[in-house]
Motif scaffolding. Structure first.
Motif, PDB file in Angstrom:
ATOM      1  N   UNK A   1      55.049  31.639 -31.845  1.00  0.00           N
ATOM      2  CA  UNK A   1      56.126  32.512 -31.378  1.00  0.00           C
ATOM      3  C   UNK A   1      56.678  31.828 -30.129  1.00  0.00           C
ATOM      4  N   UNK A   2      57.970  31.614 -30.077  1.00  0.00           N
ATOM      5  CA  UNK A   2      58.541  30.786 -29.016  1.00  0.00           C
ATOM      6  C   UNK A   2      59.589  31.546 -28.220  1.00  0.00           C
ATOM      7  N   UNK A   3      59.438  31.505 -26.902  1.00  0.00           N
ATOM      8  CA  UNK A   3      60.382  32.129 -25.985  1.00  0.00           C
ATOM      9  C   UNK A   3      60.854  31.099 -24.974  1.00  0.00           C
ATOM     10  N   UNK A   4      62.133  31.122 -24.664  1.00  0.00           N
ATOM     11  CA  UNK A   4      62.717  30.288 -23.612  1.00  0.00           C
ATOM     12  C   UNK A   4      63.262  31.243 -22.558  1.00  0.00           C
ATOM     13  N   UNK A   5      62.761  31.128 -21.343  1.00  0.00           N
ATOM     14  CA  UNK A   5      63.198  32.035 -20.279  1.00  0.00           C
ATOM     15  C   UNK A   5      64.597  31.618 -19.817  1.00  0.00           C
ATOM     16  N   UNK A   6      65.571  32.447 -20.147  1.00  0.00           N
ATOM     17  CA  UNK A   6      66.980  32.077 -19.965  1.00  0.00           C
ATOM     18  C   UNK A   6      67.369  31.807 -18.515  1.00  0.00           C
ATOM     19  N   UNK A   7      66.768  32.525 -17.571  1.00  0.00           N
ATOM     20  CA  UNK A   7      67.132  32.316 -16.169  1.00  0.00           C
ATOM     21  C   UNK A   7      66.161  31.402 -15.430  1.00  0.00           C
TER      22      UNK A   7
ATOM     23  N   UNK B   1      64.591  35.720 -23.359  1.00  0.00           N
ATOM     24  CA  UNK B   1      64.657  36.772 -22.353  1.00  0.00           C
ATOM     25  C   UNK B   1      64.751  36.206 -20.933  1.00  0.00           C
ATOM     26  N   UNK B   2      65.155  37.052 -20.000  1.00  0.00           N
ATOM     27  CA  UNK B   2      65.055  36.703 -18.587  1.00  0.00           C
ATOM     28  C   UNK B   2      63.588  36.808 -18.190  1.00  0.00           C
ATOM     29  N   UNK B   3      63.255  36.303 -17.037  1.00  0.00           N
ATOM     30  CA  UNK B   3      61.877  36.421 -16.549  1.00  0.00           C
ATOM     31  C   UNK B   3      61.487  37.899 -16.415  1.00  0.00           C
TER      32      UNK B   3
END
Length: 190
Positions: free
Chosen positions: A150-156, A181-183
């Protein structure tokens, strides 16, 4: 309680990619630094696994991709071990128990032992922060997805050379099934 299935991976937050005086400076690197620090604080407070991914190259440049060979030929080499440019940018530090992984290319999975380490730790969810979104962040995120994490990239807590490049790459990754998502949203959703 530890969340042993999640790992925060911080990518390339090194002086050669972050400082405005560097030939490889990513314009948005210093802007995302406070959010990268916030993400590492969240990970530490929640007892998540943490891996610091850094680039290092031989002084001769023999191990650099051909698109960067000119930097070494001109004496501007980057992320050479033992140089100030290879160090993490001020405000970030590796703490006891946190792993450091050296890579030579955009993806932190390419020719490294990252997948082996993540599987050994029992990780199922990879969360990425750092620079640069269209290159190292995106390549690592796509390979993470390809390895069934499952992969998330923190946009901010990621940065690019411009806001337009950042948003276009985040949108492309969302279309692949990578959450961005944001942090704050990530921390609240855990």
């Amino acid at each position: 309680m530890a969340n042993l299935e999640t790992c925060l991976i911080c990518i390339d937050m090194q002086n050669d990619f972050c400082l405005p005086t560097s030939p490889l400076c990513v314009a948005g690197a210093m802007d995302c630094l406070p959010k990268v620090r916030e993400a590492t604080d969240v990970a530490r407070a929640r007892h998540l696994h943490m891996i610091w991914v850094i680039r290092e190259h031989e002084p001769s440049g023999v191990d650099v991709e051909y698109t960067r060979e000119h930097l070494f030929k001109n004496g501007l080499g980057s992320t050479v071990p033992g140089t100030k440019g290879a160090e993490l940018v001020e405000g970030l530090e590796v703490r006891k128990g946190e792993l450091v992984l050296v890579k030579k290319r955009f993806s932190a999975f390419l020719h490294t032992h990252l997948d082996l380490v993540l599987r050994r730790l029992g990780v199922r969810r990879v969360v990425l922060c750092g620079v640069q979104t269209p290159n190292c962040i995106r390549a690592t995120a796509v390979d993470s997805l390809g390895h069934d994490y499952e992969t998330l990239v923190l946009s901010d807590a990621t940065g690019s050379k411009s806001e337009a490049v950042q948003e276009a790459n985040l949108e492309d990754m969302r279309c692949m099934g990578i959450a961005t998502p944001t942090v704050a949203a990530w921390a609240a959703g855990m």
